[in-house]
Design a protein around this motif. Structure first.
Motif, short mmCIF file in Angstrom:
data_model
loop_
_atom_site.label_atom_id
_atom_site.label_comp_id
_atom_site.label_asym_id
_atom_site.label_seq_id
_atom_site.Cartn_x
_atom_site.Cartn_y
_atom_site.Cartn_z
N THR A 114 3.23 12.59 12.47
CA THR A 114 4.55 12.77 11.87
C THR A 114 5.11 11.40 11.50
O THR A 114 5.69 11.23 10.43
N PHE A 115 4.97 10.44 12.38
CA PHE A 115 5.22 9.03 12.07
C PHE A 115 4.46 8.21 13.09
O PHE A 115 4.12 8.72 14.16
N PRO A 116 4.13 6.97 12.81
CA PRO A 116 4.44 6.23 11.58
C PRO A 116 3.55 6.66 10.41
O PRO A 116 2.71 7.55 10.56
N GLU A 130 -1.98 -8.29 7.11
CA GLU A 130 -0.80 -8.59 7.94
C GLU A 130 0.44 -8.89 7.11
O GLU A 130 1.55 -8.99 7.65
N ASN A 131 0.26 -9.06 5.83
CA ASN A 131 1.38 -9.36 4.93
C ASN A 131 1.85 -8.08 4.24
O ASN A 131 1.26 -7.01 4.37
N GLY A 132 2.93 -8.20 3.50
CA GLY A 132 3.36 -7.11 2.64
C GLY A 132 3.93 -5.92 3.39
O GLY A 132 4.42 -6.03 4.51
N PHE A 133 3.85 -4.74 2.77
CA PHE A 133 4.43 -3.54 3.35
C PHE A 133 3.61 -2.32 2.94
O PHE A 133 2.81 -2.37 1.99
N ALA A 134 3.82 -1.22 3.66
CA ALA A 134 3.06 0.00 3.40
C ALA A 134 3.92 1.21 3.74
O ALA A 134 4.68 1.20 4.71
N PHE A 135 3.80 2.27 2.93
CA PHE A 135 4.55 3.49 3.20
C PHE A 135 3.86 4.68 2.55
O PHE A 135 3.02 4.53 1.67
N ASP A 136 4.23 5.88 3.02
CA ASP A 136 3.67 7.12 2.48
C ASP A 136 4.59 7.72 1.43
O ASP A 136 5.80 7.49 1.42
N ILE A 138 0.86 -1.18 0.00
CA ILE A 138 0.00 0.00 0.00
C ILE A 138 0.90 1.23 0.00
O ILE A 138 1.80 1.35 0.82
N VAL A 139 0.64 2.13 -0.94
CA VAL A 139 1.35 3.40 -0.99
C VAL A 139 0.32 4.51 -0.84
O VAL A 139 -0.60 4.60 -1.66
#
Length: 325
Positions: A89-91, A104-110, A79-80
């Protein structure tokens, strides 16, 4: 020669319940519905409710996109979230979306490129899919710009709204030419020399506060018309196509005059341009996926359509992309 393409398989959007018509600003500002419409094309916008966060908007749009694609959260690898108004500010806001979806799998970031954020996020998602790092990526644009407005500045506070849009991309095999479905080309730019014409006057390492949006409107207008036209033409040139080959344009919904000027400069009839700015205002990184989802609901985007998207925002950061649905 076959190649991997990042193909759109679903989209969705969410708008907060509160609708703010132009006339509401007449109570507190030296402005009018007529003045706002004439200069921007905006008639109304949506504002998030008290306690409603950017992640809440993103989660709702994500669920709508999953439903449209017929997928479940565990089938998404990444997910982006493109946003300039994160919950914290984070996460990242993306990890809040990930948790809410039960992924619960994979990754996510802004991704932060302000109004150009969705195109930057799309380019990154495309690269991850082409590199084999992910099979399905959800790209979300979500904003609560109402949180960073100076309500005494009539030149900015009437322009923006809140909302979210989401697009799911899936790795599929293509022939390697422009007839393929999926993202065909992305064109990204930035120029930090223009920081001071569109910015927020706060931040963790400067004022320790959120700050308010500041803009030199005439300067932004000139740069937007020139840079968006050039980027769109660069994307078309890279594929060896002309404006006649583009079925639909989904521009950043910042200002109707900018949209019309860019379309005219590129030789694209306005009837091929998706317009939602009148109802949503400028929702920054959310504006393109939000407009795309609305257009899909209105059946203005069909399978096989060649779509040009383009946006510019603070930085200055701008870009365009060509994709076939």
């Amino acid at each position: 020669m076959t190649t991997i393409r990042a193909v759109p398989v679903g989209c969705g959007h969410y708008l907060p319940e509160r609708v703010v018509e132009n006339v509401e600003f007449e109570k507190t500002l030296d402005t009018s519905d007529e003045w706002i419409r004439a200069r921007t094309g905006i008639e109304r916008r949506h504002f998030a409710a008290e306690g409603e966060k950017t992640s809440d908007l993103a989660i709702a749009a994500a669920k709508a996109a999953l439903a449209d694609a017929g997928l479940e959260a565990h089938q998404i690898d990444a997910i982006v979230v493109a946003t300039a108004t994160p919950d914290q500010t984070f996460p990242s806001t993306a990890t809040r979306v990930q948790a809410a979806l039960g992924m619960e799998n994979g990754f996510a970031f802004d991704m932060q490129a302000v109004c150009a954020g969705f195109i930057y996020a799309l380019a990154n998602a495309n690269a991850m899919i082409m590199a084999g790092q992910a099979k399905r990526v959800m790209v979300i644009g979500a904003e609560t710009f109402s949180r960073i407005m100076d309500w005494t500045d009539r030149g900015t506070c009437v322009l923006f709204g809140d909302g979210a849009g989401a697009l799911i991309l899936e790795a599929q095999t293509g022939a390697g030419d422009q007839s393929d479905s999926g993202i065909l080309y992305t064109d990204l730019h930035s120029d930090g020399r223009f920081n001071d014409i569109l910015y927020v006057d706060g931040g963790p390492s400067t004022t320790g506060t959120t700050g308010h949006l500041r803009m030199l409107g005439q300067d932004v207008f000139k740069h937007a018309v020139a840079k968006l036209s050039a980027s769109g033409e660069a994307s078309m040139s890279a594929l060896g196509i002309t404006a006649d080959d583009v079925d639909v344009v989904v521009p950043h919904q910042a200002n109707l005059r900018i949209i019309k000027k860019v379309a005219q400069k590129m030789g694209i009839p306005l009837e091929r341009v998706i317009l939602t700015v009148q109802d949503h205002g400028n929702t920054s990184a959310a504006s393109i996926p939000l407009a795309m989802s609305v257009a899909r609901q209105q059946k203005r985007i069909a399978k096989g359509d060649l779509i040009l998207i383009e946006a510019i925002g603070g930085g200055l950061a701008w870009g365009s992309a060509l994709m076939r649905w």
